[in-house]
Design a protein around this motif. Structure first.
Motif, PDB file in Angstrom:
ATOM      1  N   VAL A  25       0.868  -1.173   0.000  1.00 17.81           N
ATOM      2  CA  VAL A  25       0.000   0.000   0.000  1.00 17.81           C
ATOM      3  C   VAL A  25       0.907   1.225   0.000  1.00 17.81           C
ATOM      4  O   VAL A  25       1.859   1.294   0.774  1.00 17.81           O
ATOM      5  N   PRO A  26       0.660   2.194  -0.873  1.00 14.88           N
ATOM      6  CA  PRO A  26       1.545   3.360  -0.961  1.00 14.88           C
ATOM      7  C   PRO A  26       1.642   4.132   0.352  1.00 14.88           C
ATOM      8  O   PRO A  26       0.664   4.268   1.078  1.00 14.88           O
ATOM      9  N   THR A  27       2.822   4.646   0.620  1.00 13.74           N
ATOM     10  CA  THR A  27       3.023   5.454   1.812  1.00 13.74           C
ATOM     11  C   THR A  27       2.533   6.884   1.612  1.00 13.74           C
ATOM     12  O   THR A  27       2.457   7.642   2.567  1.00 13.74           O
ATOM     13  N   ASP A  28       2.180   7.232   0.390  1.00 14.22           N
ATOM     14  CA  ASP A  28       1.658   8.555   0.065  1.00 14.22           C
ATOM     15  C   ASP A  28       0.147   8.444  -0.179  1.00 14.22           C
ATOM     16  O   ASP A  28      -0.277   7.759  -1.117  1.00 14.22           O
ATOM     17  N   PRO A  29      -0.678   9.111   0.651  1.00 14.08           N
ATOM     18  CA  PRO A  29      -2.133   9.025   0.468  1.00 14.08           C
ATOM     19  C   PRO A  29      -2.588   9.448  -0.929  1.00 14.08           C
ATOM     20  O   PRO A  29      -3.520   8.862  -1.477  1.00 14.08           O
ATOM     21  N   ALA A  30      -1.931  10.448  -1.509  1.00 13.45           N
ATOM     22  CA  ALA A  30      -2.314  10.907  -2.849  1.00 13.45           C
ATOM     23  C   ALA A  30      -2.100   9.817  -3.886  1.00 13.45           C
ATOM     24  O   ALA A  30      -2.897   9.666  -4.822  1.00 13.45           O
ATOM     25  N   ALA A  45     -11.185  10.896   0.257  1.00 11.86           N
ATOM     26  CA  ALA A  45      -9.889  11.077   0.906  1.00 11.86           C
ATOM     27  C   ALA A  45      -9.854  12.444   1.570  1.00 11.86           C
ATOM     28  O   ALA A  45     -10.331  13.425   1.004  1.00 11.86           O
ATOM     29  N   TYR A  46      -9.342  12.486   2.777  1.00 11.88           N
ATOM     30  CA  TYR A  46      -9.157  13.766   3.447  1.00 11.88           C
ATOM     31  C   TYR A  46      -8.076  13.636   4.502  1.00 11.88           C
ATOM     32  O   TYR A  46      -7.667  12.538   4.864  1.00 11.88           O
ATOM     33  N   GLY A  62      -4.265  10.163  16.380  1.00 13.13           N
ATOM     34  CA  GLY A  62      -2.956  10.101  15.749  1.00 13.13           C
ATOM     35  C   GLY A  62      -2.979   9.940  14.247  1.00 13.13           C
ATOM     36  O   GLY A  62      -1.928   9.964  13.601  1.00 13.13           O
ATOM     37  N   ALA A  63      -4.150   9.763  13.657  1.00 11.75           N
ATOM     38  CA  ALA A  63      -4.241   9.616  12.200  1.00 11.75           C
ATOM     39  C   ALA A  63      -4.142  10.986  11.546  1.00 11.75           C
ATOM     40  O   ALA A  63      -4.682  11.971  12.050  1.00 11.75           O
ATOM     41  N   THR A  64      -3.445  11.034  10.421  1.00 10.91           N
ATOM     42  CA  THR A  64      -3.292  12.292   9.690  1.00 10.91           C
ATOM     43  C   THR A  64      -4.106  12.312   8.408  1.00 10.91           C
ATOM     44  O   THR A  64      -4.503  13.367   7.952  1.00 10.91           O
ATOM     45  N   ASN A  65      -4.337  11.138   7.818  1.00 11.38           N
ATOM     46  CA  ASN A  65      -5.066  11.035   6.549  1.00 11.38           C
ATOM     47  C   ASN A  65      -5.862   9.744   6.512  1.00 11.38           C
ATOM     48  O   ASN A  65      -5.510   8.766   7.179  1.00 11.38           O
ATOM     49  N   VAL A  66      -6.893   9.753   5.669  1.00 13.63           N
ATOM     50  CA  VAL A  66      -7.633   8.541   5.364  1.00 13.63           C
ATOM     51  C   VAL A  66      -7.956   8.543   3.876  1.00 13.63           C
ATOM     52  O   VAL A  66      -8.242   9.593   3.293  1.00 13.63           O
ATOM     53  N   THR A  84     -13.953  -2.984  -1.291  1.00 13.18           N
ATOM     54  CA  THR A  84     -13.742  -1.791  -0.476  1.00 13.18           C
ATOM     55  C   THR A  84     -12.371  -1.825   0.192  1.00 13.18           C
ATOM     56  O   THR A  84     -11.825  -2.901   0.457  1.00 13.18           O
ATOM     57  N   VAL A  85     -11.847  -0.636   0.467  1.00 18.97           N
ATOM     58  CA  VAL A  85     -10.608  -0.517   1.237  1.00 18.97           C
ATOM     59  C   VAL A  85     -10.628   0.808   1.981  1.00 18.97           C
ATOM     60  O   VAL A  85     -11.160   1.804   1.480  1.00 18.97           O
ATOM     61  N   THR A  86     -10.097   0.794   3.188  1.00 19.35           N
ATOM     62  CA  THR A  86      -9.883   2.009   3.954  1.00 19.35           C
ATOM     63  C   THR A  86      -8.449   1.978   4.453  1.00 19.35           C
ATOM     64  O   THR A  86      -8.010   0.989   5.048  1.00 19.35           O
ATOM     65  N   ILE A  87      -7.740   3.079   4.180  1.00 17.93           N
ATOM     66  CA  ILE A  87      -6.331   3.179   4.558  1.00 17.93           C
ATOM     67  C   ILE A  87      -6.166   4.394   5.463  1.00 17.93           C
ATOM     68  O   ILE A  87      -6.517   5.508   5.073  1.00 17.93           O
ATOM     69  N   TYR A  88      -5.659   4.166   6.667  1.00 18.96           N
ATOM     70  CA  TYR A  88      -5.361   5.253   7.588  1.00 18.96           C
ATOM     71  C   TYR A  88      -3.855   5.462   7.635  1.00 18.96           C
ATOM     72  O   TYR A  88      -3.089   4.501   7.736  1.00 18.96           O
TER      73      TYR A  88
END
Length: 163
Positions: A25-30, A45-46, A62-66, A84-88
């Motif tokens: 899974v990419p380390t960059d949310p974008a 995504a936000y 402690g989460a910065t992005n989802v 479906t997938v959710t990445i925090y």
């Protein structure tokens, strides 16, 4: 002795490569967002600062992005289950670990327990064969992992699409 060292080195190399392949899974949310959109997923995504910081209220501690993606099952597909997938993304691996442990615990053991309970319900006649098969497919198709500062959960195909 040289042969033993060579065998140990090969086993270690295989373990490292397997770890890298699983943790894709990419380390960059974008990048995860772009990959999901490219694969035809509807993506939300936000980050914690969106909407003047109000979006951060909905994130775990402690989460910065989802990044979350959903793709409905095709009518022609053998599966009727949406992908479906959710990445925090977390500020530290400690925060990610705490969240993962709280939400998923020992995911593999939980999967085994869910399968056993499902089988009991089927054997007791509470489920018909189609219901049992559909639920078993959902369990087998689910995955949750933590990799450093990232926690992700979802269906295997969606996780792959995010990669």
């Amino acid at each position: 002795m040289k042969k033993l060292v060579s065998i140990i080195a090969v086993v270690a190399l295989v373990a490292i490569v397997a770890t890298l392949l699983v943790a894709c899974v990419p380390t960059d949310p974008a990048k995860a967002e772009a990959n999901l959109k490219e694969a035809g997923y509807t993506v939300i995504a936000y980050d914690k600062d969106d909407a003047l910081g109000l979006a951060g209220i909905t994130l775990p501690d402690g989460a910065t992005n989802v990044v979350s993606g959903t793709k409905e099952a095709d009518e022609d597909s053998a599966s009727l289950i949406a992908e479906t997938v959710t990445i925090y993304y977390f500020e530290s691996s400690d925060k990610a670990k705490a969240y993962f442990d709280k939400m998923y615990g020992d995911f593999d053991a939980n999967q085994d327990e869910a399968k056993a309970e499902l089988k009991e319900s089927y054997d007791a006649g509470d489920l018909d064969k189609d219901e049992y098969d559909a639920m078993l497919e959902m369990i087998n198709n689910s995955k949750a992992k933590r990799f450093g500062k990232i926690v992700y959960a979802g269906t295997k195909a969606a996780i792959k699409a995010a990669s």
